[in-house]
Scaffold this motif. Structure first.
Motif, PDB file in Angstrom:
ATOM      1  N   PHE A   1      17.389 -12.550 -18.652  1.00 39.25           N
ATOM      2  CA  PHE A   1      16.223 -12.488 -19.530  1.00 39.25           C
ATOM      3  C   PHE A   1      16.357 -11.338 -20.529  1.00 39.25           C
ATOM      4  O   PHE A   1      17.078 -10.371 -20.290  1.00 39.25           O
ATOM      5  CB  PHE A   1      14.946 -12.283 -18.695  1.00 39.25           C
ATOM      6  CG  PHE A   1      14.550 -13.480 -17.880  1.00 39.25           C
ATOM      7  CD1 PHE A   1      13.650 -14.422 -18.379  1.00 39.25           C
ATOM      8  CD2 PHE A   1      15.084 -13.675 -16.617  1.00 39.25           C
ATOM      9  CE1 PHE A   1      13.292 -15.528 -17.623  1.00 39.25           C
ATOM     10  CE2 PHE A   1      14.731 -14.781 -15.851  1.00 39.25           C
ATOM     11  CZ  PHE A   1      13.835 -15.710 -16.360  1.00 39.25           C
ATOM     12  N   ASP A   2      15.643 -11.480 -21.624  1.00 37.67           N
ATOM     13  CA  ASP A   2      15.568 -10.412 -22.628  1.00 37.67           C
ATOM     14  C   ASP A   2      14.089 -10.162 -22.915  1.00 37.67           C
ATOM     15  O   ASP A   2      13.573 -10.526 -23.971  1.00 37.67           O
ATOM     16  CB  ASP A   2      16.300 -10.818 -23.901  1.00 37.67           C
ATOM     17  CG  ASP A   2      16.342  -9.685 -24.932  1.00 37.67           C
ATOM     18  OD1 ASP A   2      16.190  -8.514 -24.518  1.00 37.67           O
ATOM     19  OD2 ASP A   2      16.498  -9.980 -26.126  1.00 37.67           O
ATOM     20  N   PRO A   3      13.380  -9.531 -21.982  1.00 34.63           N
ATOM     21  CA  PRO A   3      11.926  -9.377 -22.120  1.00 34.63           C
ATOM     22  C   PRO A   3      11.542  -8.357 -23.175  1.00 34.63           C
ATOM     23  O   PRO A   3      12.319  -7.453 -23.492  1.00 34.63           O
ATOM     24  CB  PRO A   3      11.502  -8.898 -20.725  1.00 34.63           C
ATOM     25  CG  PRO A   3      12.694  -8.144 -20.229  1.00 34.63           C
ATOM     26  CD  PRO A   3      13.892  -8.904 -20.750  1.00 34.63           C
TER      27      PRO A   3
ATOM     28  N   GLY B   1       7.329 -10.128 -20.215  1.00 33.61           N
ATOM     29  CA  GLY B   1       7.264  -8.729 -20.592  1.00 33.61           C
ATOM     30  C   GLY B   1       7.603  -7.825 -19.425  1.00 33.61           C
ATOM     31  O   GLY B   1       7.476  -8.218 -18.265  1.00 33.61           O
ATOM     32  N   ALA B   2       8.022  -6.593 -19.723  1.00 33.23           N
ATOM     33  CA  ALA B   2       8.388  -5.634 -18.674  1.00 33.23           C
ATOM     34  C   ALA B   2       8.131  -4.224 -19.168  1.00 33.23           C
ATOM     35  O   ALA B   2       8.092  -3.971 -20.381  1.00 33.23           O
ATOM     36  CB  ALA B   2       9.856  -5.794 -18.288  1.00 33.23           C
TER      37      ALA B   2
ATOM     38  N   GLY C   1      12.367  -2.961 -12.675  1.00 40.36           N
ATOM     39  CA  GLY C   1      11.911  -4.336 -12.893  1.00 40.36           C
ATOM     40  C   GLY C   1      12.535  -4.912 -14.143  1.00 40.36           C
ATOM     41  O   GLY C   1      12.981  -6.071 -14.164  1.00 40.36           O
ATOM     42  N   LEU C   2      12.571  -4.112 -15.200  1.00 41.97           N
ATOM     43  CA  LEU C   2      13.230  -4.520 -16.439  1.00 41.97           C
ATOM     44  C   LEU C   2      14.706  -4.785 -16.187  1.00 41.97           C
ATOM     45  O   LEU C   2      15.251  -5.813 -16.622  1.00 41.97           O
ATOM     46  CB  LEU C   2      13.064  -3.424 -17.492  1.00 41.97           C
ATOM     47  CG  LEU C   2      13.862  -3.583 -18.785  1.00 41.97           C
ATOM     48  CD1 LEU C   2      13.394  -4.803 -19.562  1.00 41.97           C
ATOM     49  CD2 LEU C   2      13.743  -2.325 -19.656  1.00 41.97           C
ATOM     50  N   ASP C   3      15.365  -3.873 -15.496  1.00 42.23           N
ATOM     51  CA  ASP C   3      16.794  -4.045 -15.203  1.00 42.23           C
ATOM     52  C   ASP C   3      17.046  -5.328 -14.419  1.00 42.23           C
ATOM     53  O   ASP C   3      18.014  -6.056 -14.682  1.00 42.23           O
ATOM     54  CB  ASP C   3      17.323  -2.847 -14.409  1.00 42.23           C
ATOM     55  CG  ASP C   3      17.306  -1.554 -15.203  1.00 42.23           C
ATOM     56  OD1 ASP C   3      17.250  -1.621 -16.453  1.00 42.23           O
ATOM     57  OD2 ASP C   3      17.353  -0.476 -14.579  1.00 42.23           O
ATOM     58  N   TYR C   4      16.165  -5.604 -13.462  1.00 46.91           N
ATOM     59  CA  TYR C   4      16.347  -6.772 -12.594  1.00 46.91           C
ATOM     60  C   TYR C   4      16.301  -8.077 -13.390  1.00 46.91           C
ATOM     61  O   TYR C   4      17.170  -8.943 -13.239  1.00 46.91           O
ATOM     62  CB  TYR C   4      15.287  -6.785 -11.504  1.00 46.91           C
ATOM     63  CG  TYR C   4      15.429  -7.911 -10.513  1.00 46.91           C
ATOM     64  CD1 TYR C   4      16.302  -7.812  -9.440  1.00 46.91           C
ATOM     65  CD2 TYR C   4      14.680  -9.084 -10.656  1.00 46.91           C
ATOM     66  CE1 TYR C   4      16.434  -8.855  -8.529  1.00 46.91           C
ATOM     67  CE2 TYR C   4      14.815 -10.129  -9.751  1.00 46.91           C
ATOM     68  CZ  TYR C   4      15.689 -10.009  -8.689  1.00 46.91           C
ATOM     69  OH  TYR C   4      15.823 -11.046  -7.793  1.00 46.91           O
ATOM     70  N   VAL C   5      15.289  -8.226 -14.253  1.00 49.44           N
ATOM     71  CA  VAL C   5      15.184  -9.487 -14.991  1.00 49.44           C
ATOM     72  C   VAL C   5      16.273  -9.598 -16.048  1.00 49.44           C
ATOM     73  O   VAL C   5      16.721 -10.710 -16.373  1.00 49.44           O
ATOM     74  CB  VAL C   5      13.779  -9.662 -15.608  1.00 49.44           C
ATOM     75  CG1 VAL C   5      12.728  -9.787 -14.511  1.00 49.44           C
ATOM     76  CG2 VAL C   5      13.418  -8.532 -16.568  1.00 49.44           C
TER      77      VAL C   5
END
Length: 279
Positions: free
Chosen positions: A179-181, A163-164, A170-174
């Protein structure tokens, strides 16, 4: 750049109505009498005598409500440096982070500045002017104990749910790592998803994760499994084409605080360590 008295009155009324709709809350330190910004050469403000700051609560230790309901934190103290220099009181407006990072919060007159643990990025600089950097940031992975994961690669290999927080780096990084959090509106909802078992791992700024882990109920069941050195820096956001007096005051106050030791004192107050010792 000067506006007539009638236009100023209309703008002040519009800003006041917008702020009322958003749920404004005072924070920071009272340092001035109302109307102190009327002096010649002062910055243009959405509220006379106030430095209005948009943020997204909670984001401890950067900004959050203490037991009395007052908004406090590292970002609050950093903005207070400029507010005091200008002889103003800081007023805090809690709104959605997506509205802040898009620049809409400042462009629509809801606030003069934004301080929300906001990373300086080229995408954001298209809509926001930033101060000099005031915090070197990095991301972290917080997981329930027993996953055996120690990296993003492990999270993927083990098929763990990630999750993000929405609209964050942080979301952009994963996402860049494949990843598709699942996205959560704020850090509190993201943490709740981890605690309730909706997620196995979440990505969040390291200081926020370290603050969570100071709480026994979090440390008992969850652990920091990895730090992600993303090379980020936070900046205070301002309206595109920022008032030069306000921007210069913010920059000068940050740089002066770093030189005279005030910045280190604020840093230790909120993080318990000196700059450079967090991660």
């Amino acid at each position: 750049m000067n506006r007539r008295t009638l236009a100023l009155g209309a703008a002040a009324l519009t800003a006041a109505l917008a702020l009322s709709a958003c749920g404004t809350q005072s924070g920071g330190t009272d340092t001035a009498q109302p109307g102190s910004t009327a002096a010649a050469g002062g910055p243009k403000l959405v509220q006379a005598g106030k430095l209005t700051t948009c943020t997204n609560i909670p984001y401890e230790p950067f900004q959050f409500k203490d037991d009395s309901g007052k908004v406090v934190g590292f970002d609050v103290d950093i903005v207070d440096l400029a507010a005091k220099k200008l002889g103003l009181t800081q007023e805090i407006v809690d709104i959605d982070f997506a509205v802040i990072k898009s620049g809409a919060a400042m462009a629509s007159g809801k606030c003069d500045v934004a301080a929300a643990g906001m990373t300086i990025t080229d995408e954001r600089k298209a809509n926001i002017d930033f101060s000099v950097p005031y915090f070197d940031a990095t991301q972290a992975l917080l997981a329930k104990k027993g996953t055996g994961a120690t990296s993003l690669d492990d999270v993927k290999a083990k098929g763990l749910k990630l999750g993000a927080q929405a609209s964050t780096t942080g979301l952009d990084y994963v996402k860049e790592k494949g990843f598709d959090p699942k996205e959560y509106a704020d850090s509190a909802k993201e943490l709740l998803a981890l605690q309730s078992g909706q997620e196995d791992v979440i990505v969040q700024d390291l200081p926020v994760v370290l603050t969570w882990l100071k709480k026994p109920e979090i440390a008992e069941k969850f652990e920091l499994i990895a730090s992600l050195d993303t090379g980020e820096q936070y900046g205070i956001g301002l309206k595109k084409g920022a008032d030069p007096v306000l921007l210069k005051t913010i920059n000068d106050s940050i740089e002066a605080a770093k030189k005279d030791g005030t910045y280190e004192q604020i840093f230790v107050k909120w993080f318990g360590k000196k700059p450079g010792e967090l991660g």
